[in-house]
Design a protein around this motif. Structure first.
Motif, PDB file in Angstrom:
ATOM      1  N   UNK A  42       2.715  12.976   8.794  1.00 42.52           N
ATOM      2  CA  UNK A  42       1.604  12.018   8.904  1.00 42.52           C
ATOM      3  C   UNK A  42       0.399  12.417   8.070  1.00 42.52           C
ATOM      4  N   UNK A  43       0.101  13.705   8.033  1.00 36.60           N
ATOM      5  CA  UNK A  43      -1.057  14.163   7.253  1.00 36.60           C
ATOM      6  C   UNK A  43      -0.850  13.921   5.769  1.00 36.60           C
ATOM      7  N   UNK A  44       0.356  14.191   5.276  1.00 34.16           N
ATOM      8  CA  UNK A  44       0.626  13.974   3.855  1.00 34.16           C
ATOM      9  C   UNK A  44       0.554  12.501   3.510  1.00 34.16           C
ATOM     10  N   UNK A  45       1.104  11.651   4.384  1.00 31.08           N
ATOM     11  CA  UNK A  45       1.022  10.210   4.129  1.00 31.08           C
ATOM     12  C   UNK A  45      -0.425   9.749   4.093  1.00 31.08           C
ATOM     13  N   UNK A  46      -1.228  10.247   5.028  1.00 30.67           N
ATOM     14  CA  UNK A  46      -2.638   9.853   5.062  1.00 30.67           C
ATOM     15  C   UNK A  46      -3.359  10.315   3.797  1.00 30.67           C
ATOM     16  N   UNK A  47      -3.070  11.527   3.348  1.00 33.30           N
ATOM     17  CA  UNK A  47      -3.711  12.040   2.147  1.00 33.30           C
ATOM     18  C   UNK A  47      -3.255  11.273   0.905  1.00 33.30           C
ATOM     19  N   UNK A  48      -2.002  10.907   0.861  1.00 34.00           N
ATOM     20  CA  UNK A  48      -1.514  10.115  -0.269  1.00 34.00           C
ATOM     21  C   UNK A  48      -2.196   8.744  -0.306  1.00 34.00           C
ATOM     22  N   UNK A  49      -2.345   8.125   0.860  1.00 31.47           N
ATOM     23  CA  UNK A  49      -3.020   6.827   0.898  1.00 31.47           C
ATOM     24  C   UNK A  49      -4.481   6.944   0.480  1.00 31.47           C
ATOM     25  N   UNK A  50      -5.142   8.003   0.940  1.00 28.41           N
ATOM     26  CA  UNK A  50      -6.522   8.245   0.516  1.00 28.41           C
ATOM     27  C   UNK A  50      -6.589   8.457  -0.994  1.00 28.41           C
ATOM     28  N   UNK A  51      -5.637   9.231  -1.502  1.00 32.35           N
ATOM     29  CA  UNK A  51      -5.621   9.520  -2.936  1.00 32.35           C
ATOM     30  C   UNK A  51      -5.384   8.253  -3.752  1.00 32.35           C
ATOM     31  N   UNK A  52      -4.483   7.403  -3.287  1.00 34.17           N
ATOM     32  CA  UNK A  52      -4.210   6.147  -3.991  1.00 34.17           C
ATOM     33  C   UNK A  52      -5.470   5.293  -4.061  1.00 34.17           C
ATOM     34  N   UNK A  53      -6.186   5.213  -2.941  1.00 33.21           N
ATOM     35  CA  UNK A  53      -7.445   4.457  -2.934  1.00 33.21           C
ATOM     36  C   UNK A  53      -8.448   5.061  -3.901  1.00 33.21           C
ATOM     37  N   UNK A  54      -8.541   6.379  -3.903  1.00 32.03           N
ATOM     38  CA  UNK A  54      -9.488   7.050  -4.783  1.00 32.03           C
ATOM     39  C   UNK A  54      -9.157   6.870  -6.249  1.00 32.03           C
ATOM     40  N   UNK A  55      -7.877   6.964  -6.596  1.00 29.94           N
ATOM     41  CA  UNK A  55      -7.474   6.807  -7.989  1.00 29.94           C
ATOM     42  C   UNK A  55      -7.688   5.371  -8.470  1.00 29.94           C
ATOM     43  N   UNK A  56      -7.430   4.409  -7.594  1.00 30.24           N
ATOM     44  CA  UNK A  56      -7.654   3.005  -7.959  1.00 30.24           C
ATOM     45  C   UNK A  56      -9.134   2.760  -8.219  1.00 30.24           C
ATOM     46  N   UNK A  57      -9.987   3.303  -7.346  1.00 30.89           N
ATOM     47  CA  UNK A  57     -11.419   3.120  -7.514  1.00 30.89           C
ATOM     48  C   UNK A  57     -11.905   3.805  -8.782  1.00 30.89           C
ATOM     49  N   UNK A  58     -11.422   5.021  -9.033  1.00 27.98           N
ATOM     50  CA  UNK A  58     -11.829   5.739 -10.241  1.00 27.98           C
ATOM     51  C   UNK A  58     -11.430   4.967 -11.492  1.00 27.98           C
ATOM     52  N   UNK A  59     -10.225   4.427 -11.495  1.00 24.98           N
ATOM     53  CA  UNK A  59      -9.762   3.676 -12.666  1.00 24.98           C
ATOM     54  C   UNK A  59     -10.658   2.471 -12.936  1.00 24.98           C
ATOM     55  N   UNK A  60     -10.946   1.686 -11.892  1.00 21.85           N
ATOM     56  CA  UNK A  60     -11.801   0.509 -12.066  1.00 21.85           C
ATOM     57  C   UNK A  60     -13.220   0.912 -12.456  1.00 21.85           C
ATOM     58  N   UNK A  61     -13.730   1.958 -11.835  1.00 21.69           N
ATOM     59  CA  UNK A  61     -15.085   2.427 -12.122  1.00 21.69           C
ATOM     60  C   UNK A  61     -15.210   2.903 -13.567  1.00 21.69           C
ATOM     61  N   UNK A  62     -14.210   3.645 -14.038  1.00 24.71           N
ATOM     62  CA  UNK A  62     -14.284   4.142 -15.406  1.00 24.71           C
ATOM     63  C   UNK A  62     -14.161   3.010 -16.426  1.00 24.71           C
ATOM     64  N   UNK A  63     -13.426   1.966 -16.096  1.00 21.05           N
ATOM     65  CA  UNK A  63     -13.403   0.798 -16.977  1.00 21.05           C
ATOM     66  C   UNK A  63     -14.811   0.209 -17.090  1.00 21.05           C
TER      67      UNK A  63
END
Length: 326
Positions: A42-63
């Motif tokens: 469960x912890x790894x899944x939660x961290x992966x979901x957090x990471x996915x959200x963070x990477x998506x935001x970073x990508x849009x922000x850097x654009x």
């Protein structure tokens, strides 16, 4: 900060399809591109979901940062931001998404999309608009209401596409009547003063970035399965989420400043992820026996430190110049 992160996680869970809003039917081919991730802790899944959200935001922000750099006549910095945005989406997020089984077959992807759009139009944006109005933030209230209506349109198109995919004999076609009208973000401080509305804008920004990234991956899947109309629908909807909704909210939230400030923000963010967040995720995953996830987290940490150094170099170069050009 805790309440804000909780809001981000709730929004992300629904948009990712990990909340019990719209479930794929039993036997849905979620393993078409990757395992479901049920074997992860469960912890790894939660961290992966957090990471996915963070990477998506970073990508849009850097654009968005890249567009600002272009406005300032800084093509090399714009290229750096765009290149990093691609890495965040096409490498980091994509690798993490494979581990969680984010991308399934076309029908499963559409059901997840319908669930996310339903939440945004019937709950999230409706609540945000009411709160903004109560806060006296009329511009934000109007924007939240308008975006909520757009999301309802997305939901309707996805529902029609689902029928076309699952019941081809019905004669329904995948709708592609989606027009993207990019919005240029004007750099500057937040245009709202109410703390609650500002935090809601930040939550919505992450939601739009995540939806755009998710639809981009879904479009890839549609192309791989010879569904060009569905790929077009997902691609165009992704474009609206990032270049319209995200952009409009970013301006109100004061996300984009001058390029030097944007570079400082990027340096700090990438350093925090590379030195603390991802190494912590990797250690936890390793301890839980999720070795592939630990490897992905560790590799991403190294990349983020490289990004931080590249942004720092770009900032140093600008600070040594007397003009605003490369």
């Amino acid at each position: 900060m805790h309440s804000r992160r909780s809001a981000w996680r709730k929004t992300g869970a629904v948009i990712l399809g990990t909340a019990a809003i719209v479930a794929a039917p039993a036997g849905a081919a979620m393993a078409a591109t990757a395992p479901r991730g049920d074997d992860l802790s469960p912890a790894t899944r939660a961290h992966l979901n957090d990471a996915i959200q963070g990477e998506a935001f970073a990508s849009a922000k850097y654009r968005a940062y890249g567009e600002q750099a272009a406005q300032e006549g800084l093509p090399k910095v714009r290229e750096l931001f765009d290149r990093t945005a691609d890495t965040e989406l096409r490498e980091h997020l994509t690798e993490q998404a494979k581990l969680t089984g984010l991308v399934g077959d076309n029908a499963a992807n559409l059901r997840r999309s319908i669930g996310g759009e339903s939440y945004e139009t019937s709950k999230m944006y409706r609540d945000f608009a009411k709160q903004a109005k109560a806060d006296g933030e009329r511009k934000a209230a109007r924007l939240f209401t308008e975006i909520g209506r757009d999301e309802a349109g997305h939901r309707a198109r996805f529902a029609k596409a689902l029928k076309a995919v699952t019941a081809p004999a019905a004669g329904v076609t995948v709708p592609t009547d989606v027009t993207v009208k990019p919005v240029r973000i004007k750099a500057g401080p937040p245009q709202v003063s109410a703390r609650r509305t500002l935090e809601n804008l930040r939550t919505a920004l992450r939601g739009e970035a995540l939806a755009s990234a998710k639809y981009t991956l879904y479009a890839d899947r549609a192309r791989q399965t010879d569904q060009p109309e569905l790929a077009t629908l997902f691609d165009r909807t992704a474009g609206i989420e990032r270049t319209e909704h995200f952009a409009e909210q970013a301006e109100l939230a004061g996300l984009v400043r001058d390029t030097r400030t944007d570079l400082r923000t990027a340096v700090a963010g990438e350093k925090q992820e590379g030195e603390r967040m991802y190494p912590g995720y990797a250690r936890q995953a390793e301890a839980d026996g999720d070795r592939k996830a630990a490897e992905v987290f560790a590799d991403t940490a190294r990349d983020e430190l490289k990004h931080s150094a590249a942004f720092a170099d770009a900032l140093s170069g600008l600070q040594g110049q007397g003009s605003g050009t490369d």
